[in-house]
Design an enzyme around this catalytic site. Sequence first.
Site, PDB file in Angstrom:
ATOM      1  N   SER A 101       0.522  -1.101   0.203  1.00  7.60           N
ATOM      2  CA  SER A 101      -0.020   0.298   0.085  1.00  7.60           C
ATOM      3  C   SER A 101       0.977   1.350   0.003  1.00  7.60           C
ATOM      4  O   SER A 101       1.602   1.541  -0.914  1.00  7.60           O
ATOM      5  CB  SER A 101      -0.847   0.013   1.284  1.00  7.60           C
ATOM      6  N   ASP A 145     -10.198  -3.616  -5.069  1.00  6.34           N
ATOM      7  CA  ASP A 145      -9.206  -2.623  -4.535  1.00  6.34           C
ATOM      8  C   ASP A 145      -9.232  -1.358  -5.580  1.00  6.34           C
ATOM      9  O   ASP A 145      -9.056  -1.463  -6.624  1.00  6.34           O
ATOM     10  CB  ASP A 145      -7.953  -3.206  -4.371  1.00  6.34           C
ATOM     11  N   HIS A 149      -8.115  -4.508  -0.965  1.00  5.84           N
ATOM     12  CA  HIS A 149      -6.955  -4.164  -0.251  1.00  5.84           C
ATOM     13  C   HIS A 149      -6.520  -4.507   1.169  1.00  5.84           C
ATOM     14  O   HIS A 149      -7.654  -4.299   2.033  1.00  5.84           O
ATOM     15  CB  HIS A 149      -7.200  -2.538  -0.318  1.00  5.84           C
TER      16      HIS A 149
END
Length: 408
Positions: A191, A348, A378
């Site tokens: 991320s 995501d 995610h």
Amino acid sequence: MRSSCVLLTALVALAAYYIYIPLPSSVSDPWKLMLLDATFRSAQQVSNLIHYLGLSHHLLALNFIIVSFGKKSAWSSARVKVTDTDFDGVEVRVFEGPPKPEEPLKRSVVYIHGGGWALASAKIRYYDELCTAMAEELNAVIVSIEYRLVPKVYFPEQIHDVVRATKYFLQPEVLHKYSVDPGRVGISGDSAGGNLAAALGQQFNQDTNLKNKLKVQALIYPVLQALDFNTPSYQQNMNTPILPRYVMVKYWVDYFNGNYDFVQAMIVNNHTSLDVDEASSLRARLNWTSLLPTSITKNYKPVMQTTGNSRIVQEIPQLLDARSAPLIADQEVLQHLPKTYILTCEHDVLRDDGIMYAKRLESAGVEVTLDHFEDGFHGCMIFTSWPTNFSVGIRTRNSYIKWLDQNL
């Protein structure tokens, strides 16, 4: 008695209403994901109340909740030695896996945790368990960086922290201390950590003293650009847990210490409209109609405003900085980057950032493995143990570690 039953039924109904959100049938463990999302939303609402009352910044309050429930001490096992130390003033947690009898030197991964540049820690259970598994299964040394977070520092200080710690680790005497092979060091992150890892890779690639120091880079559902919040994945997953579109846009604004008044305008791409000259030269670098396959673009249409708000990029020029948005880097910067692994998830908002980066890297001559999970969401890779154990979390982690084992 009857009134108690009515009250209990009402409370159960309210709880179900709060927890339930419509999810695609293809997402992994949907009810478990709903519960995880409801827990995170509750923590966000508590932190927002604390902020409203003037007791603390909402991100500090939210991270306090996250770390308080998940912090883990540096505990070593029979096979993995875990220590907390600092590299050139930056806190790190080092995981030393068991050596292979036939290999006196170990391989190594510098890992950067996610959390929107504002949340989580190298010292919480999720990342401690991930790095322990990596160290043990790869017989490697894993350096997990505890970089400083928003709102204590803002862009580009997070980048400075990971660069400083990694440069320190790559010194011959430090590699020797940890018995690491200098030709088998990789960088990785998930991320926002994937964003920082990509920025680090690009910066090292432009430094003659550091070029070719990294053998691989592995980016897990990385966030790579802030110019277009209407890619197909942003449109498809705008309300999908655990990272809805408006939350991701707010993380960007927080990262740059920007104005929340800009959030709604940015969601509809008013910050990169056709009349914003500063963005004109960058649009081709993330033209998803050409970078994404038709199986991804489907019937989605680009959102390109004719007139917008040029004040946004004037006040937040960092939005157009390749250090914050590695996807928009010059082609010559992408050339000669190390072998790359990019993991993306169907459910995501950041899916297309990763796919477009893979395409641009391939066009620059970089060897890329794009690992896509149709039932992924995610953050899923760190959710591998009870009570937040997801099938796709275990599969993504295994696939990620397998690639590192074969390529590092």
